[in-house]
Design a protein around this motif. Structure first.
Motif, PDB file in Angstrom:
ATOM      1  N   MET A   1       0.715  -1.042   0.061  1.00 48.89           N
ATOM      2  CA  MET A   1      -0.039   0.077   0.067  1.00 48.89           C
ATOM      3  C   MET A   1       0.727   1.242  -0.003  1.00 48.89           C
ATOM      4  O   MET A   1       0.367   2.269  -0.461  1.00 48.89           O
ATOM      5  N   VAL A   2       2.166   1.337   0.822  1.00 48.00           N
ATOM      6  CA  VAL A   2       3.015   2.320   0.695  1.00 48.00           C
ATOM      7  C   VAL A   2       3.724   2.398  -0.724  1.00 48.00           C
ATOM      8  O   VAL A   2       4.076   3.417  -1.239  1.00 48.00           O
ATOM      9  N   LYS A   3       4.114   1.151  -1.382  1.00 43.22           N
ATOM     10  CA  LYS A   3       5.087   1.208  -2.487  1.00 43.22           C
ATOM     11  C   LYS A   3       4.220   1.458  -3.508  1.00 43.22           C
ATOM     12  O   LYS A   3       4.910   2.294  -4.410  1.00 43.22           O
ATOM     13  N   CYS A   4       3.094   0.945  -3.510  1.00 46.77           N
ATOM     14  CA  CYS A   4       2.289   1.749  -4.916  1.00 46.77           C
ATOM     15  C   CYS A   4       1.704   2.903  -4.740  1.00 46.77           C
ATOM     16  O   CYS A   4       0.999   3.509  -5.465  1.00 46.77           O
TER      17      CYS A   4
ATOM     18  N   ASP B   1       1.470   7.122   2.524  1.00 45.84           N
ATOM     19  CA  ASP B   1       2.781   7.388   2.983  1.00 45.84           C
ATOM     20  C   ASP B   1       3.245   6.766   3.912  1.00 45.84           C
ATOM     21  O   ASP B   1       4.543   6.503   4.371  1.00 45.84           O
ATOM     22  N   PHE B   2       2.313   6.250   4.902  1.00 41.41           N
ATOM     23  CA  PHE B   2       2.856   5.275   5.864  1.00 41.41           C
ATOM     24  C   PHE B   2       1.410   4.412   6.424  1.00 41.41           C
ATOM     25  O   PHE B   2       0.271   4.879   6.219  1.00 41.41           O
ATOM     26  N   VAL B   3       1.666   3.136   6.947  1.00 36.33           N
ATOM     27  CA  VAL B   3       0.571   2.401   7.236  1.00 36.33           C
ATOM     28  C   VAL B   3       1.257   1.970   8.869  1.00 36.33           C
ATOM     29  O   VAL B   3       2.130   1.349   8.791  1.00 36.33           O
ATOM     30  N   LEU B   4       0.578   2.122   9.760  1.00 32.62           N
ATOM     31  CA  LEU B   4       0.690   1.542  11.197  1.00 32.62           C
ATOM     32  C   LEU B   4      -0.331   0.703  11.592  1.00 32.62           C
ATOM     33  O   LEU B   4      -1.644   0.883  11.449  1.00 32.62           O
ATOM     34  N   THR B   5       0.385  -0.560  12.400  1.00 33.96           N
ATOM     35  CA  THR B   5      -0.625  -1.383  12.946  1.00 33.96           C
ATOM     36  C   THR B   5       0.235  -1.856  14.037  1.00 33.96           C
ATOM     37  O   THR B   5       1.247  -1.398  14.564  1.00 33.96           O
TER      38      THR B   5
ATOM     39  N   ILE C   1       8.380  10.807   9.483  1.00 34.47           N
ATOM     40  CA  ILE C   1       7.340   9.792   9.926  1.00 34.47           C
ATOM     41  C   ILE C   1       8.119   8.927  10.974  1.00 34.47           C
ATOM     42  O   ILE C   1       7.404   8.489  12.049  1.00 34.47           O
ATOM     43  N   TRP C   2       9.509   8.381  10.643  1.00 34.79           N
ATOM     44  CA  TRP C   2       9.897   7.467  11.678  1.00 34.79           C
ATOM     45  C   TRP C   2      10.191   8.199  13.091  1.00 34.79           C
ATOM     46  O   TRP C   2      10.130   7.872  14.059  1.00 34.79           O
ATOM     47  N   ASP C   3      10.677   9.546  12.429  1.00 27.90           N
ATOM     48  CA  ASP C   3      11.135  10.492  13.969  1.00 27.90           C
ATOM     49  C   ASP C   3       9.778  10.565  14.528  1.00 27.90           C
ATOM     50  O   ASP C   3       9.764  10.657  16.011  1.00 27.90           O
ATOM     51  N   ALA C   4       8.719  10.827  14.041  1.00 31.67           N
ATOM     52  CA  ALA C   4       7.330  11.087  14.650  1.00 31.67           C
ATOM     53  C   ALA C   4       7.154   9.688  15.671  1.00 31.67           C
ATOM     54  O   ALA C   4       6.489   9.925  16.779  1.00 31.67           O
ATOM     55  N   LEU C   5       7.494   8.609  14.862  1.00 29.66           N
ATOM     56  CA  LEU C   5       7.034   7.247  15.903  1.00 29.66           C
ATOM     57  C   LEU C   5       7.982   7.142  17.114  1.00 29.66           C
ATOM     58  O   LEU C   5       7.402   6.812  18.284  1.00 29.66           O
TER      59      LEU C   5
ATOM     60  N   LEU D   1       5.304  -0.304  11.563  1.00 34.29           N
ATOM     61  CA  LEU D   1       5.258   0.758  10.609  1.00 34.29           C
ATOM     62  C   LEU D   1       6.005   0.630   9.104  1.00 34.29           C
ATOM     63  O   LEU D   1       6.948   0.375   9.219  1.00 34.29           O
ATOM     64  N   SER D   2       5.256   0.758   8.029  1.00 35.00           N
ATOM     65  CA  SER D   2       5.757   0.951   6.787  1.00 35.00           C
ATOM     66  C   SER D   2       5.507   2.268   6.313  1.00 35.00           C
ATOM     67  O   SER D   2       4.373   2.775   6.325  1.00 35.00           O
ATOM     68  N   PHE D   3       6.608   2.899   5.898  1.00 40.40           N
ATOM     69  CA  PHE D   3       6.605   4.360   5.597  1.00 40.40           C
ATOM     70  C   PHE D   3       7.513   4.709   4.336  1.00 40.40           C
ATOM     71  O   PHE D   3       8.437   4.035   4.091  1.00 40.40           O
ATOM     72  N   SER D   4       7.130   5.544   3.870  1.00 38.63           N
ATOM     73  CA  SER D   4       8.148   5.977   2.645  1.00 38.63           C
ATOM     74  C   SER D   4       8.903   7.379   3.073  1.00 38.63           C
ATOM     75  O   SER D   4       8.402   8.149   4.080  1.00 38.63           O
TER      76      SER D   4
END
Length: 226
Positions: A44-47, A51-55, A84-88, A106-109
């Motif tokens: 979903m992020v690669k396509c 920009d991010f998916v969190l679960t 995004i990663w810094d925010a996490l 977290l998957s993120f771009s």
């Protein structure tokens, strides 16, 4: 018009976009652990749909526990314009109570610039976790198993302790561990932290992250043989 085209049209509208697009799934267990599910979420992020998916990857997820850190994460991105990663790291990474209940997937771009000064979009998928030996999560790995080839008991049937010299501060991951398996009664000592586990940049003791999903070689290193 599909979702990808609809979002693209919003981003191309100078009066609205570009926007940071995120998906948060308040689920647990298999959502962030099973390879097929991880692949779908990452795609979903690669396509470029999000920009991010969190679960979450823990056994259970309680809204009352995760929502405060989740609100902080969203605020860091959309109010304080953090990466995004810094925010996490500065939300869930600073909330031991939440991380102790469930690791975060977290998957993120992100946009990187290569040596030729060319900007490109890259996608990473990581898990942020809390290392807690008393709760049987060495280096945040609740999927750890007994290293005895004839046993492979899960982590909840084992007892973990630090072994040898203890390190603190930025070097805390250098502390080795030992464990007693209640099923096979074997004790393993002086087990080093896997090299693919990284400390979170903050000074908060016990927070780690690693790329997800784990490779076959990495799984074998923590006693998982498929």
């Amino acid at each position: 018009m599909d979702a990808t085209q609809a979002i693209a049209s919003i981003n191309n509208n100078s009066d609205i976009g570009p926007c940071i697009r995120g998906l948060v799934i308040c689920a647990c267990g298999s959502t962030g652990q099973i390879n097929n599910s991880v692949t779908l979420l990452t795609n979903m992020v690669k396509c470029d749909l999000f920009d991010f998916v969190l679960t979450f990857t823990g056994v259970s997820t309680m809204d009352s526990v995760v929502v405060p850190a989740l609100n902080h994460f969203i605020e860091n991105i959309y109010v304080y314009d953090m990466k995004i990663w810094d925010a996490l790291e500065e939300s869930f990474g600073e909330d031991r109570h939440t991380l102790n209940q469930s690791p975060v997937f977290l998957s993120f771009s992100a946009v990187e610039t290569d040596k030729n000064n060319v900007r490109r979009r890259v996608v990473e998928t990581r898990v942020l976790a809390y290392s807690n030996l008393s709760d049987r999560r060495p280096w945040g790995l609740d999927i750890y198993r007994c290293l005895n080839a004839t046993c492979r008991a899960p982590a909840y049937n084992m007892c973990f302790h630090p072994h040898g010299k203890r390190f603190y501060g930025k070097r805390w991951l250098e502390t080795k561990i030992r464990y007693l398996c209640f099923e096979c009664q074997m004790t393993h000592k002086a087990i080093p932290c896997p090299t693919w586990i990284h400390p979170v940049r903050s000074q908060n003791f016990g927070r780690v992250w690693y790329q997800w999903p784990l490779s076959t070689e990495q799984k074998r290193e923590i006693g998982i043989f498929e």
